[in-house]
Design a protein around this motif. Structure first.
Motif, PDB file in Angstrom:
ATOM      1  N   LEU A   1       0.888  -1.279   0.042  1.00 48.40           N
ATOM      2  CA  LEU A   1      -0.037   0.131  -0.073  1.00 48.40           C
ATOM      3  C   LEU A   1       0.831   1.452   0.161  1.00 48.40           C
ATOM      4  CD1 LEU A   1      -3.018  -0.627   2.411  1.00 48.40           C
ATOM      5  CD2 LEU A   1      -3.211   0.109  -0.056  1.00 48.40           C
ATOM      6  N   GLU A   2       1.909   1.329   0.585  1.00 48.74           N
ATOM      7  CA  GLU A   2       2.843   2.441   0.690  1.00 48.74           C
ATOM      8  C   GLU A   2       3.286   2.839  -0.689  1.00 48.74           C
ATOM      9  OE1 GLU A   2       7.179   3.287   2.661  1.00 48.74           O
ATOM     10  OE2 GLU A   2       5.701   2.082   3.910  1.00 48.74           O
ATOM     11  N   SER A   3       3.351   2.121  -1.654  1.00 41.81           N
ATOM     12  CA  SER A   3       3.766   2.473  -2.860  1.00 41.81           C
ATOM     13  C   SER A   3       2.722   2.802  -3.773  1.00 41.81           C
ATOM     14  CB  SER A   3       4.651   1.402  -3.689  1.00 41.81           C
ATOM     15  OG  SER A   3       3.753   0.384  -3.859  1.00 41.81           O
ATOM     16  N   LEU A   4       1.659   2.852  -3.408  1.00 32.87           N
ATOM     17  CA  LEU A   4       0.250   3.129  -4.355  1.00 32.87           C
ATOM     18  C   LEU A   4      -0.060   4.361  -3.985  1.00 32.87           C
ATOM     19  CD1 LEU A   4      -1.638  -0.288  -3.707  1.00 32.87           C
ATOM     20  CD2 LEU A   4      -0.397   0.374  -5.645  1.00 32.87           C
ATOM     21  N   PRO A   5      -0.899   5.093  -4.954  1.00 31.64           N
ATOM     22  CA  PRO A   5      -1.401   6.422  -4.546  1.00 31.64           C
ATOM     23  C   PRO A   5      -2.449   6.661  -3.640  1.00 31.64           C
ATOM     24  CG  PRO A   5      -2.348   5.541  -6.671  1.00 31.64           C
ATOM     25  CD  PRO A   5      -1.448   4.548  -6.247  1.00 31.64           C
ATOM     26  N   PRO A   6      -2.426   7.840  -3.366  1.00 32.03           N
ATOM     27  CA  PRO A   6      -3.651   8.302  -1.982  1.00 32.03           C
ATOM     28  C   PRO A   6      -5.033   7.640  -2.443  1.00 32.03           C
ATOM     29  CG  PRO A   6      -2.310  10.117  -2.712  1.00 32.03           C
ATOM     30  CD  PRO A   6      -1.910   8.993  -3.722  1.00 32.03           C
ATOM     31  N   SER A   7      -5.498   7.799  -3.636  1.00 28.51           N
ATOM     32  CA  SER A   7      -6.879   6.962  -3.832  1.00 28.51           C
ATOM     33  C   SER A   7      -6.800   5.742  -3.601  1.00 28.51           C
ATOM     34  CB  SER A   7      -7.135   7.511  -5.337  1.00 28.51           C
ATOM     35  OG  SER A   7      -6.248   6.735  -6.184  1.00 28.51           O
ATOM     36  N   ALA A   8      -5.887   4.843  -4.019  1.00 28.32           N
ATOM     37  CA  ALA A   8      -5.895   3.668  -3.659  1.00 28.32           C
ATOM     38  C   ALA A   8      -5.712   3.024  -2.108  1.00 28.32           C
ATOM     39  CB  ALA A   8      -4.703   2.848  -4.515  1.00 28.32           C
ATOM     40  N   LYS A   9      -5.093   4.128  -1.412  1.00 28.97           N
ATOM     41  CA  LYS A   9      -5.136   3.943   0.004  1.00 28.97           C
ATOM     42  C   LYS A   9      -6.609   4.258   0.488  1.00 28.97           C
ATOM     43  CE  LYS A   9      -0.224   5.107   0.116  1.00 28.97           C
ATOM     44  NZ  LYS A   9       0.659   6.209   0.370  1.00 28.97           N
ATOM     45  N   LEU A  10      -7.059   5.388  -0.152  1.00 33.24           N
ATOM     46  CA  LEU A  10      -8.480   5.522   0.729  1.00 33.24           C
ATOM     47  C   LEU A  10      -9.496   4.313   0.269  1.00 33.24           C
ATOM     48  CD1 LEU A  10     -10.526   7.477   1.825  1.00 33.24           C
ATOM     49  CD2 LEU A  10     -10.855   8.762  -0.401  1.00 33.24           C
ATOM     50  N   VAL A  11      -9.467   3.858  -0.758  1.00 34.39           N
ATOM     51  CA  VAL A  11     -10.283   2.923  -1.189  1.00 34.39           C
ATOM     52  C   VAL A  11     -10.091   1.480  -0.412  1.00 34.39           C
ATOM     53  CG1 VAL A  11     -10.771   1.123  -3.177  1.00 34.39           C
ATOM     54  CG2 VAL A  11     -10.653   3.636  -3.621  1.00 34.39           C
ATOM     55  N   ALA A  12      -8.859   1.266  -0.018  1.00 32.92           N
ATOM     56  CA  ALA A  12      -8.464   0.117   0.563  1.00 32.92           C
ATOM     57  C   ALA A  12      -9.144   0.324   1.999  1.00 32.92           C
ATOM     58  CB  ALA A  12      -6.951  -0.148   0.841  1.00 32.92           C
ATOM     59  N   LYS A  13      -8.812   1.482   2.633  1.00 29.13           N
ATOM     60  CA  LYS A  13      -9.303   1.862   3.974  1.00 29.13           C
ATOM     61  C   LYS A  13     -10.837   1.601   4.013  1.00 29.13           C
ATOM     62  CE  LYS A  13      -7.201   2.879   7.421  1.00 29.13           C
ATOM     63  NZ  LYS A  13      -6.982   1.947   8.248  1.00 29.13           N
ATOM     64  N   VAL A  14     -11.518   2.230   3.190  1.00 30.48           N
ATOM     65  CA  VAL A  14     -13.134   1.974   2.963  1.00 30.48           C
ATOM     66  C   VAL A  14     -13.505   0.772   3.067  1.00 30.48           C
ATOM     67  CG1 VAL A  14     -15.118   2.620   1.637  1.00 30.48           C
ATOM     68  CG2 VAL A  14     -13.558   4.400   2.154  1.00 30.48           C
ATOM     69  N   LEU A  15     -12.876   0.011   2.168  1.00 27.51           N
ATOM     70  CA  LEU A  15     -13.161  -1.668   2.259  1.00 27.51           C
ATOM     71  C   LEU A  15     -12.607  -2.338   3.461  1.00 27.51           C
ATOM     72  CD1 LEU A  15     -11.715  -2.501  -1.417  1.00 27.51           C
ATOM     73  CD2 LEU A  15     -14.229  -2.684  -0.518  1.00 27.51           C
ATOM     74  N   GLU A  16     -11.673  -1.820   4.066  1.00 30.16           N
ATOM     75  CA  GLU A  16     -11.426  -2.379   5.511  1.00 30.16           C
ATOM     76  C   GLU A  16     -12.585  -2.167   6.386  1.00 30.16           C
ATOM     77  OE1 GLU A  16      -8.282  -1.639   9.052  1.00 30.16           O
ATOM     78  OE2 GLU A  16      -7.746  -0.849   7.146  1.00 30.16           O
TER      79      GLU A  16
END
Length: 76
Positions: free
Chosen positions: A10-25
């Motif tokens: 996740l660290e290497s991914l863009p902020p949008s991907a991090k946000l999507v992952a957090k919402v799915l969490e």
């Protein structure tokens, strides 16, 4: 994938991907439309984020049983 490996990916991914992952969490399984509504991101940005997350095996997708046109996304 372990939690450490997921965090590293996740660290290497863009902020949008991090946000999507957090919402799915916090929401077990969501469609692309639901993710766009919850993140307030454009559909195109959510689609890009999901593609990046799937490339890193952080998110998996399956077809919806109620509507085969939709894909449902969940964290792996």
């Amino acid at each position: 994938m372990s939690a450490t490996e997921t965090a590293d990916a996740l660290e290497s991914l863009p902020p949008s991907a991090k946000l999507v992952a957090k919402v799915l969490e916090y929401n077990d399984t969501l469609s692309q439309r639901e993710l766009a509504e919850k993140t307030l991101l454009p559909d195109r940005t959510v689609r890009y984020a999901l593609t990046r997350l799937e490339d890193h095996d952080i998110v998996s997708s399956r077809f919806s049983f109620t509507d085969a046109r939709k894909r449902l996304y969940t964290l792996t």
